[in-house]
Scaffold this active site. Structure first.
Site, PDB file in Angstrom:
ATOM      1  N   ASP A   1      21.090  64.484  49.770  1.00 13.10           N
ATOM      2  CA  ASP A   1      19.801  65.089  49.455  1.00 13.10           C
ATOM      3  C   ASP A   1      19.052  65.212  50.781  1.00 13.10           C
ATOM      4  O   ASP A   1      19.408  64.565  51.773  1.00 13.10           O
ATOM      5  CB  ASP A   1      19.052  64.188  48.471  1.00 13.10           C
ATOM      6  CG  ASP A   1      17.641  64.656  48.225  1.00 13.10           C
ATOM      7  OD1 ASP A   1      17.464  65.843  47.901  1.00 13.10           O
ATOM      8  OD2 ASP A   1      16.712  63.840  48.382  1.00 13.10           O
TER       9      ASP A   1
ATOM     10  N   ASP B   1      15.028  65.842  51.470  1.00 14.34           N
ATOM     11  CA  ASP B   1      13.741  65.151  51.560  1.00 14.34           C
ATOM     12  C   ASP B   1      13.858  63.728  51.018  1.00 14.34           C
ATOM     13  O   ASP B   1      14.253  63.520  49.878  1.00 14.34           O
ATOM     14  CB  ASP B   1      12.678  65.903  50.763  1.00 14.34           C
ATOM     15  CG  ASP B   1      12.465  67.316  51.267  1.00 14.34           C
ATOM     16  OD1 ASP B   1      11.639  67.491  52.167  1.00 14.34           O
ATOM     17  OD2 ASP B   1      13.154  68.234  50.772  1.00 14.34           O
TER      18      ASP B   1
END
Length: 223
Positions: A10, A12
């Site tokens: 992922d 952020d």
């Protein structure tokens, strides 16, 4: 002993600490209304939730409110103007990516952030040319927690799900990775509640980026 496989991240809250710029864009919406800024600490925990979470905390707006959509559009415009001012990789992540590359392991990015906001930051951080696959929130027909973005990244990178790990700081990441057939690592150094992250059903949990390399080696296939 050598290892083989792909590690997907992922973005952020996992690779990049983008909360400072997101919080700035949220506080700009308050300033437009003559309100004082909220403390950064109040906005950081919802950074992974994007505009819905940040506007809920900053202004008390919900998706059903008539003001939500125009405010969201203004938030996105303000964020686009400042999104590379304070964002950087978490400490320890550059070393981790270097370790992966040095051992011949592939890595890539699967984020729910839309391409027009994600790709400029990924380029700014000099990750695009190194990433074996970069999948954004609007690359596929579905976003996480649907498994398709993770599955698409695996196909683009030329690996199999059984040889892949997905790493994230949100329960949606763990659900998407698990349903795509990967092993999963939940991280507690991003924007989530570490106590909750431990209960998402990931194969492993780590609390600091420095712990990720050992976790990856534990889960990757060996040959």
């Amino acid at each position: 002993m050598t290892y083989q496989g792909l590690v997907l991240f992922d973005f952020d809250g996992t690779l990049a600490d983008s909360a400072p710029d997101l919080a700035e864009a949220a506080n700009k919406q308050r300033r437009r209304r003559g309100l004082e800024d909220l403390p950064y600490e109040a906005l950081r925990p919802v950074a992974s939730q994007g505009a819905p979470g940040l506007l809920r905390v900053a202004l008390g707006l919900e998706r059903s409110d008539t003001e939500f959509e125009p405010t969201r559009q203004q938030f996105l415009a303000d964020y686009a103007a400042c999104m590379t001012e304070r964002t950087d990789l978490f400490p320890g992540i550059p070393e981790l990516l270097g370790n992966l590359e040095g051992h011949g392991l592939g890595w890539g990015i699967v984020t729910n952030k839309v391409e027009r906001l994600a790709l400029p930051i990924i380029e700014y951080l000099d990750l695009m040319r190194r990433s074996a696959a970069t999948v954004c929130g609007d690359t596929c027909a579905y976003a996480k927690p649907h498994p398709e973005p993770v599955a698409h990244a695996i196909r683009l990178a030329g690996y199999q799900a059984a040889d892949t790990i997905y790493v994230g700081d949100d329960e949606r990441d763990i659900i998407a990775g698990r349903e795509a057939g990967t092993r999963t690592i939940a991280v507690g150094f991003g924007y989530c509640d570490p106590a909750q992250a431990r209960n998402w059903g990931a194969d492993l949990y780590v609390g600091h980026p420095d712990e990720l390399w050992d976790a990856v080696l534990e889960l990757l296939p060996r040959r």
